[in-house]
Design an enzyme around this catalytic site. Structure first.
Site, short mmCIF file in Angstrom:
data_model
loop_
_atom_site.label_atom_id
_atom_site.label_comp_id
_atom_site.label_asym_id
_atom_site.label_seq_id
_atom_site.Cartn_x
_atom_site.Cartn_y
_atom_site.Cartn_z
CG ASP A 34 47.82 46.57 62.25
OD1 ASP A 34 47.10 47.36 62.89
OD2 ASP A 34 47.39 45.54 61.72
N GLY A 37 45.96 50.12 68.54
CA GLY A 37 44.72 49.96 69.32
C GLY A 37 44.86 48.82 70.32
NE ARG A 38 45.58 44.40 67.05
CZ ARG A 38 46.21 43.88 66.02
NH1 ARG A 38 46.54 42.59 66.03
NH2 ARG A 38 46.49 44.61 64.96
CD1 TRP A 39 51.98 48.53 73.03
CD2 TRP A 39 50.85 50.38 73.65
NE1 TRP A 39 52.76 49.22 73.93
CE2 TRP A 39 52.09 50.35 74.33
CE3 TRP A 39 49.98 51.44 73.89
CZ2 TRP A 39 52.48 51.35 75.22
CZ3 TRP A 39 50.35 52.43 74.79
CH2 TRP A 39 51.60 52.38 75.43
CB THR A 80 41.44 55.13 51.11
OG1 THR A 80 41.83 53.78 50.80
CG2 THR A 80 42.29 56.07 50.30
CD GLU A 81 40.85 50.89 52.33
OE1 GLU A 81 42.01 51.07 52.74
OE2 GLU A 81 40.53 51.00 51.13
CG ASN A 82 43.07 53.69 58.65
OD1 ASN A 82 44.26 53.89 58.45
ND2 ASN A 82 42.62 52.50 59.02
CD1 TRP A 83 39.30 58.20 54.64
CD2 TRP A 83 39.09 59.76 56.22
NE1 TRP A 83 40.23 59.19 54.38
CE2 TRP A 83 40.11 60.16 55.33
CE3 TRP A 83 38.79 60.59 57.32
CZ2 TRP A 83 40.83 61.35 55.50
CZ3 TRP A 83 39.50 61.78 57.47
CH2 TRP A 83 40.50 62.15 56.57
NE ARG A 85 41.18 52.55 62.10
CZ ARG A 85 42.16 51.93 62.73
NH1 ARG A 85 42.61 52.41 63.85
NH2 ARG A 85 42.69 50.84 62.24
CD GLU A 221 61.94 37.84 49.76
OE1 GLU A 221 61.34 37.10 50.57
OE2 GLU A 221 62.26 37.47 48.62
C1 FPP Z 1 47.31 51.03 63.20
O1 FPP Z 1 46.94 50.60 64.46
C2 FPP Z 1 47.55 52.47 63.19
C3 FPP Z 1 46.81 53.40 62.49
C4 FPP Z 1 45.69 53.09 61.61
C5 FPP Z 1 47.12 54.82 62.57
C6 FPP Z 1 48.55 55.06 62.83
C7 FPP Z 1 48.83 56.47 62.86
C8 FPP Z 1 49.93 56.94 63.37
C9 FPP Z 1 50.97 56.11 64.02
C10 FPP Z 1 50.15 58.40 63.34
C11 FPP Z 1 50.09 59.05 62.03
C12 FPP Z 1 51.11 60.05 61.99
C13 FPP Z 1 51.33 60.95 61.05
C14 FPP Z 1 52.54 61.76 61.14
C15 FPP Z 1 50.39 61.22 59.93
P1 FPP Z 1 45.44 50.16 64.70
O2 FPP Z 1 44.70 51.31 65.28
O3 FPP Z 1 44.86 49.60 63.44
O4 FPP Z 1 45.66 49.04 65.77
P2 FPP Z 1 44.72 47.78 66.03
O5 FPP Z 1 44.77 46.95 64.78
O6 FPP Z 1 45.39 47.12 67.20
O7 FPP Z 1 43.35 48.28 66.35
#
Ligand code: FPP
Length: 258
Positions: A34, A37-39, A80-83, A85, A221
Site C-alpha cells: 500500500d 498513490g501517496r508516494w 475486488t474493491e479496486n475497480w 478507482r 502476526e
Molecule cells: C496500493 O497503493 C496499490 C495498488 C492498489 C495497486 C498495486 C499494484 C501493483 C503494485 C501492480 C500490480 C502488478 C501485477 C503484476 C498484477 P494505493 O494506490 O492504494 O496507494 P495510496 O493508498 O497511497 O493511494
C-alpha cells in the site's frame, strides 16, 4: 513488550538479516502493498508513477523472501474493491502485468519458483488472463518458493465461492453436512495446499486487513510500517521477519515462559 518493539524499530535497518534465526522463518508471508498513490503525490507525480515504481519493488522483495527461506509469499496486487478507482488508473494497473511478467518470468524459472495467481481472474482482460495462465503453466513443476499474486481478489468473495462449491457437493450427495469442517473449508479456498499465513505485512501506515486472506490470517502476526510500498526494501522485509521472531506467538495457548 512495548520497549522491545521500540528498540527494534529504532535499530538501523540494515542490521536485521544477520540476526534472523534461520530455524524460525515464517513459512507463509503475505504483504499488502500500500502507498503507491501517496508516494507519487509526495513527488507531485501522477498516481500511475507510484504504481510503476511499486511494481518494480516486487522483484527485490520476492528475491529477499526466497533467500531467507520463506516458502510462500502472497502479495495483494489488486482487490475486488479496486475497480472503484478512476478508469485510467485501472487501465494503467492492468497494463503492468505484461511488462512485469516478461522480465520476471526468466528469473522465476532460474530460481525454480512457482508462480501462482489467486482471485477472480475472469474479470481481467483476455490478454492479462493469458499472460497469467502462461506464467502459471510454465512454472507449475518448479519446486522452490511459491510466489502467489492476488489479483481481483477479495477474502469475502473467496469464502462465498468456497461456500457455493461446498453447497453444490452437498446437493449432489458427495459431501455430508456433518463432514464440513475447517479442513473442508480450507480445501475449497483459492489456496488449498498453502498453510496459514504466519506473518502479514502492510506498508504505508494503514492498519487494516482490507479483505485480504480472511481465513488464512486467523493466527497471523501483523507487521505494520509507515514506509510506503515504493520505498519498501529487503532490509525492511528482514526487519519485519525479525519483529515476527520476537513476538510471543501463542495461538491461543500459553507462552512457554508462563
Ligand atoms: C496500493 O497503493 C496499490 C495498488 C492498489 C495497486 C498495486 C499494484 C501493483 C503494485 C501492480 C500490480 C502488478 C501485477 C503484476 C498484477 P494505493 O494506490 O492504494 O496507494 P495510496 O493508498 O497511497 O493511494
Amino acid at each position: 513488550m512495548l520497549n522491545l518493539f521500540k528498540k527494534i524499530t529504532q535499530e538501523p535497518v540494515d542490521s536485521f538479516q544477520d540476526r534472523l534465526n534461520k530455524d524460525d522463518i515464517p513459512k507463509h508471508v503475505a504483504i499488502i502493498m500500500d502507498g503507491n498513490g501517496r508516494w507519487a503525490k509526495q513527488r507531485g507525480l501522477p498516481r500511475t508513477a507510484g504504481h510503476k515504481k511499486g511494481v518494480g519493488i516486487i522483484e527485490s522483495i520476492v528475491e529477499a523472501a526466497g533467500q531467507t527461506g520463506v516458502e510462500m509469499l502472497t502479495v495483494y496486487a489488486f482487490s475486488t474493491e479496486n475497480w472503484n478507482r478512476p478508469e485510467d488508473e485501472i487501465s494503467y494497473i492492468m497494463s503492468l502485468p505484461e511488462r512485469f511478467f516478461a522480465s520476471f518470468m526468466p528469473k522465476v524459472m532460474e530460481a525454480n519458483m512457482q508462480l501462482r495467481c489467486i482471485g477472480d481472474l475472469s474479470r481481467l482482460t483476455p490478454k492479462v488472463q493469458t499472460i497469467i495462465q502462461d506464467a502459471m503453466e510454465q512454472s507449475a513443476d518448479n519446486t522452490g518458493m511459491i510466489f502467489n499474486i492476488a489479483v481481483n481478489y477479495g477474502g469475502r468473495l473467496e469464502l462465498v465461492r468456497a461456500t457455493q462449491k461446498i453447497a453444490q457437493e452437498v446437493a449432489k450427495g458427495t459431501l455430508a453436512v456433518e463432514e464440513i469442517n475447517e479442513a473442508i473449508i480450507g480445501s475449497h479456498l483459492y489456496t488449498p495446499e498453502l498453510p496459514d499465513v504466519e506473518l502479514l505485512i502492510r506498508t504505508s501506515g494503514e492498519e487494516r486487513v482490507s479483505n485480504f486472506l480472511l481465513w488464512q490470517i486467523a493466527y497471523a502476526e501483523f507487521y505494520f510500517t509507515d514506509t510506503l510500498w515504493p520505498d519498501f526494501t529487503p532490509d525492511e522485509f528482514h526487519r519485519a521477519l525479525y519483529a515476527y521472531q520476537n513476538r510471543d506467538r501463542r495461538k491461543g495457548g500459553l507462552t512457554q515462559s508462563k
